[in-house]
Every structure is written in structure tokens, then in C-alpha cells.
Motif scaffolding. Structure first.
Motif, PDB file in Angstrom:
ATOM      1  N   TYR A 212      13.614   5.848 -44.538  1.00 49.47           N
ATOM      2  CA  TYR A 212      13.131   5.722 -43.154  1.00 49.47           C
ATOM      3  C   TYR A 212      14.297   5.262 -42.291  1.00 49.47           C
ATOM      4  O   TYR A 212      15.342   4.849 -42.799  1.00 49.47           O
ATOM      5  CB  TYR A 212      11.949   4.738 -43.053  1.00 49.47           C
ATOM      6  N   ASP A 244      15.596  -4.150 -41.232  1.00 47.83           N
ATOM      7  CA  ASP A 244      14.534  -3.547 -42.049  1.00 47.83           C
ATOM      8  C   ASP A 244      15.094  -2.213 -42.508  1.00 47.83           C
ATOM      9  O   ASP A 244      15.161  -1.258 -41.736  1.00 47.83           O
ATOM     10  CB  ASP A 244      13.274  -3.376 -41.191  1.00 47.83           C
ATOM     11  N   ASP A 255      11.863  -0.720 -49.282  1.00 48.71           N
ATOM     12  CA  ASP A 255      11.555  -1.055 -47.881  1.00 48.71           C
ATOM     13  C   ASP A 255      11.678  -2.572 -47.765  1.00 48.71           C
ATOM     14  O   ASP A 255      10.749  -3.305 -48.116  1.00 48.71           O
ATOM     15  CB  ASP A 255      10.131  -0.566 -47.555  1.00 48.71           C
ATOM     16  N   HIS A 336       1.833  -2.566 -47.377  1.00 45.19           N
ATOM     17  CA  HIS A 336       1.350  -1.212 -47.673  1.00 45.19           C
ATOM     18  C   HIS A 336       1.810  -0.832 -49.071  1.00 45.19           C
ATOM     19  O   HIS A 336       2.729  -1.460 -49.623  1.00 45.19           O
ATOM     20  CB  HIS A 336       1.906  -0.229 -46.631  1.00 45.19           C
ATOM     21  N   HIS A 343       5.514   4.470 -46.676  1.00 45.82           N
ATOM     22  CA  HIS A 343       4.119   4.032 -46.508  1.00 45.82           C
ATOM     23  C   HIS A 343       3.311   4.921 -47.435  1.00 45.82           C
ATOM     24  O   HIS A 343       2.853   5.993 -47.039  1.00 45.82           O
ATOM     25  CB  HIS A 343       3.679   4.185 -45.052  1.00 45.82           C
ATOM     26  N   ARG A 366      -2.410  -1.339 -43.105  1.00 53.40           N
ATOM     27  CA  ARG A 366      -2.408  -0.040 -43.806  1.00 53.40           C
ATOM     28  C   ARG A 366      -3.015  -0.106 -45.201  1.00 53.40           C
ATOM     29  O   ARG A 366      -3.245   0.934 -45.809  1.00 53.40           O
ATOM     30  CB  ARG A 366      -0.965   0.455 -43.965  1.00 53.40           C
ATOM     31  N   GLU A 380       5.099  -8.374 -46.085  1.00 56.27           N
ATOM     32  CA  GLU A 380       6.029  -8.466 -44.956  1.00 56.27           C
ATOM     33  C   GLU A 380       5.446  -9.219 -43.762  1.00 56.27           C
ATOM     34  O   GLU A 380       5.238  -8.638 -42.690  1.00 56.27           O
ATOM     35  CB  GLU A 380       6.481  -7.069 -44.540  1.00 56.27           C
ATOM     36  N   GLU A 419      10.455  -9.112 -45.927  1.00 65.41           N
ATOM     37  CA  GLU A 419       9.685  -8.057 -46.606  1.00 65.41           C
ATOM     38  C   GLU A 419      10.242  -7.790 -48.000  1.00 65.41           C
ATOM     39  O   GLU A 419      11.417  -7.460 -48.161  1.00 65.41           O
ATOM     40  CB  GLU A 419       9.756  -6.760 -45.780  1.00 65.41           C
TER      41      GLU A 419
HETATM   42  N1  GLY Z   1      10.004  -0.186 -42.474  1.00 69.34           N
HETATM   43  C1  GLY Z   1       8.689  -0.024 -42.001  1.00 69.34           C
HETATM   44  C2  GLY Z   1       7.786  -0.972 -42.613  1.00 69.34           C
HETATM   45  O1  GLY Z   1       8.190  -2.055 -42.967  1.00 69.34           O
HETATM   46  O2  GLY Z   1       6.640  -0.705 -42.863  1.00 69.34           O
END
Ligand code: GLY
Ligand code: MN
Ligand code: MN
Length: 441
Positions: A212, A244, A255, A336, A343, A366, A380, A419
Motif C-alpha cells: 500500500y 505507516d 502493515d 483488520h 485489508h 473493518r 493499531e 500498529e
Molecule cells: N495502512 C493502512 C492501515 O493501517 O490500515
């Protein structure tokens, strides 16, 4: 000595083939074709965004950047991979399947996109996953992205195989090397662009390969949840830095978010420390049977406790939750699923295919399921000073419960997010991110 990747991957394909065969048989399909995808040019242009394979393909074939391949799955048969190796002098063709995984498939090399088309003409009871624009004639009589098939396939992806866990752990190690290099670049006063370049160099992957768009936010930009720019100007003062950013390992994502400041910024450093402690506690609560919605509420209570402790909000944590005040400082979800998609799928649906929407008060959450062994999730929590969310509080009934002078003093630091990527297991949770930092330190 056999390649350990070959063994783990073979077991992964064996398990997934069995699970998918069962689903296809139950749904009455003769077979399933999964396309890896094809780059699509922008409107009125001959350029396309970076290519990444459709996730249902990447979850079965370790080639996340190879277009126009087709995986054919038929109950009781070895999976067949139609591998596209075009004779193209404009681009470097893919090298071909690596021997450590190729033996898991019957491989058919095709030399042009859609070279497999005629083999499937007029076959009935085929399910197909892909993008209609790229598949054309393959779809005659076939079921494209059928919802019942899709949620069932998503469901099996929520419990990671040993191969997937290994890829996720390795992706974390890669990303952590980048986070440490980025933190050094921040301490040296680097611009967002310079920090980003230090990150990709240390990870050894260009932005196109990352799962991402990295969020590389210095100072007040940390308050923009999906901050999308990389300012090339060095900041006059380097107060804080939120990164991030992830990495890819054979189609699996990391992530990770970390927030940094200097020791001289006592109040903000204390907030980072408090959120870090709360985050670790939440990670420890990832146990089979735990509702992630309940955990999200506990994250709110913990963040509200930090706000109260710091004197930023003079309200008890449960009062902050009930009134919605804590959501002004923590407006996103606790986490998530993560896997072949950052995700990852299956977060808001139960094992019987019934939707599990997030509660009205937490629309951004999510993941709304109970945890199971084999889930890999992000944890996170965040605490931000976002002007557009805090401004309405100034004229609300809670206005005099907020220490506005402190809010103004901390706003130039933007915010904090920590996170990690964590495996839920029958025993203690396994925190891939903390393990990677521990080894790197
Ligand atoms: N990097 C996007 C998230 O933390 O969901
Ligand atoms: Mn995340
Ligand atoms: Mn993230």
C-alpha cells in the motif's frame, strides 16, 4: 536437504486445494479459473498504474506481479497453471515458475495474453474469478465472481496456513528494517521524501511493490489519517514522525506503524509511551473467542484513560465512550485481517456468510468477528489532534472538559499510531512485528 519453502508451500497448496475442491463440489461447479489480472491503461492514455495480481490468485501462486496467468482448479485434479510468458521485446518477460513451487502445479506456458482462451470455450459449470474487461470470451456460460463462492473462498483465507504465516513474518522483518532507517532519517532532519527514500532503500522494494501507499507524515501531517504526499522540503523543526508502511513477501503484506519524537518533547513522548503500553496490552488480549468489537471498545477505554491521565480530557473513560468524545481522538478501527491483501477479506461476515456490519458508533471498524486460531490481524490504536474533528467539541456541551491550551500545544505533533501484525493462536498470540523489532535491535 529440501528447500523449507518448497515443503511449506506444497502443504499450503495441498490444504487449499482440498478446501476449494470441497466448496466447488458443494456449489456444483466442475472447476474454477482464477485470473492474475491485466494492467489497464488510464482513460485516453497508454500508461497504467503499477500492476498487482488479484488477491485470490496471489493467495495461491507466489507471483504477485505477473499478469495474465490463469490458475485452473478442478476437484480431484492437480492444480494447473497457465503461465503467460509473452514474447515481448518492449518489456522483460517473467522468468517462469521457480522450481521450488512449480512442482505443485501442472504448468502450461502460453506466449500471449489470453493464450488459454480456446481451451475453455463453451465449458459449462465453470466458476471464474477476475475482471470482466480482461476475460472476454472466457465468460461464455461461466459464473463470474459469484458471491456465494467468493465469501466461502474468503472465509478459508481468514485462517492462515503455516506458509502464509511464514510470509507474513518475513514481510514484517523487511518492513522493520525500513522503519528503523526511516526513523534515523527523521532524526537527521530529513524531508518526508528523503525519509521515504531511506525506507524503500532499506526494505529493498520500490513503492510499486509495497502492499500500500506508505503514509510518511512529519509533524502535523500525522493528523491526516491517510496522508498521501511526500513533502520534498525539510521541516523547519522535526517534532514528530508517523510512518505507516509495509513490505511484500511473495504476495503477503506487512502493515506497520510507528510514531517517533525527540526526548526533549516530554509531553508528546509520554503520550507515545502510554499508547505503546496500551497497544501491547491489547495485543495480549488477542485470544480465540474474543470479539474484536469488544476489543475495539477496550481500545477506546484505554485511549480515553490516557487522555484523562494526561489532563487533556476531564471525563471518566466510560463517559468519553458514551458521549463519543473518545472517537474525536481515535476515529478509525482498531484493526483488520492481513494477508494477501493489506485489508484482508472476511472481516465483516460470519462463517455462514451472514454480514456482520460494524456498530453504528464505529463505522470504520473493518473486523467485527470473534477471533480464531490462525487469524492474523493488525492492532493499531491511535490518538490524534485532528482539527476538523476537535473543532465541533469547542461548541459542544463537553467544551469545558477539554484542556484546549494543551490541545493547541500538542496539535503541531499531529498524532500517534502504533500498529503491529499479530497471529492469534491456541497459545499466546505471536506478534510478528515486535519479534522483528527485537531481532533488529
Ligand atoms: N495502512 C493502512 C492501515 O493501517 O490500515
Ligand atoms: Mn492497518
Ligand atoms: Mn497501517
Amino acid at each position: 536437504m529440501p528447500n523449507p519453502d518448497a515443503l511449506l508451500f506444497a502443504r499450503h497448496i495441498e490444504q487449499r486445494s482440498e478446501e476449494i475442491d470441497k466448496i466447488l463440489t458443494e456449489l456444483g461447479y466442475d472447476g474454477l479459473l482464477i485470473h492474475s489480472g491485466r494492467p489497464e491503461n488510464r482513460l485516453l492514455d497508454d500508461q497504467h498504474p503499477p500492476f498487482r495480481a488479484h488477491a485470490p490468485f496471489a493467495a495461491l501462486v507466489p507471483e504477485p506481479f505477473t499478469p495474465d496467468c490463469l490458475l485452473e482448479l478442478r476437484p480431484g485434479r492437480k492444480p494447473r497453471l497457465w503461465y503467460c510468458q509473452p514474447d515481448d521485446f518492449w518489456h522483460l518477460p517473467p522468468e517462469g515458475p521457480a522450481s521450488w513451487w512449480a512442482h505443485c502445479f501442472d504448468i502450461e506456458i502460453v506466449t500471449e495474453p489470453a493464450g488459454w482462451h480456446e481451451c475453455f470455450a463453451a465449458q459449462r459449470a465453470l466458476a471464474v474469478i477476475g475482471d470482466e474487461r480482461a476475460l472476454g470470451g472466457l465468460l461464455d456460460g461461466a459464473d463470474l465472481n459469484a458471491p456465494e463462492l467468493m465469501w466461502r473462498l474468503d472465509e478459508i483465507r481468514t485462517r492462515k496456513t503455516a506458509w502464509e504465516r511464514e510470509c507474513l513474518a518475513r514481510a514484517n522483518k523487511r518492513a522493520v528494517a525500513g522503519h528503523l532507517a526511516a526513523a534515523r532519517a527523521f532524526r537527521d532532519g530529513g524531508s518526508e521524501l528523503e525519509i521515504h527514500l531511506a525506507y524503500v532503500a532499506a526494505v529493498g522494494q520500490d513503492q510499486d511493490q509495497l502492499p500500500y501507499n506508505s503514509i510518511c507524515a512529519v509533524n502535523e501531517h500525522a493528523a491526516v489519517l491517510h496522508y498521501q504526499h511526500r513533502n520534498p522540503e525539510r521541516p523547519a523543526q522535526s517534532l514528530s514522525f508517523l510512518l505507516d508502511a509495509g513490505a511484500d513477501t511473495l504476495g503477503y503484506a506487512a502493515d506497520i506503524t510507528r510514531t517517533w519524537t525527540g526526548e526533549e518533547h516530554l509531553d508528546f513522548a509520554a503520550l507515545i509511551e502510554a499508547l505503546d503500553r496500551a497497544q501491547l496490552q491489547l495485543c495480549d488480549e488477542l485470544r480465540p473467542g474474543v470479539s474484536f468489537v469488544d476489543l475495539h471498545r477496550r481500545a477506546h477505554l484505554a485511549i480515553a484513560g490516557i487522555l484523562e491521565q494526561a489532563g487533556l480530557v476531564r471525563m471518566a473513560p466510560d463517559e468519553q465512550l458514551e458521549s463519543g468524545v473518545s472517537s474525536r481522538f481515535f476515529p478509525h478501527g482498531l484493526g483488520h485481517h492481513i494477508g494477501a491483501q493489506v485489508h484482508d477479506v472476511g472481516g465483516q461476515i460470519d462463517a455462514q456468510g451472514q454480514p456482520l456490519p460494524p456498530p453504528d458508533e464505529y463505522p470504520a471498524l473493518r473486523l467485527t468477528r470473534r477471533l480464531e486460531p490462525g487469524n492474523v490481524v493488525t492492532v493499531e490504536p491511535g490518538l490524534y489532534f485532528i482539527p476538523s474533528l476537535l473543532e465541533p467539541l469547542r461548541t459542544s456541551e463537553y467544551a469545558d472538559r477539554i484542556d484546549w491550551a494543551q490541545v493547541e500545544a500538542l496539535s503541531p505533533y499531529g498524532g500517534i499510531r502504533i500498529e503491529d501484525n499479530v497471529l492469534v493462536s491456541e497459545a499466546d498470540p505471536v506478534n510478528f512485528t515486535r519479534q522483528a523489532f527485537a531481532v533488529a535491535d
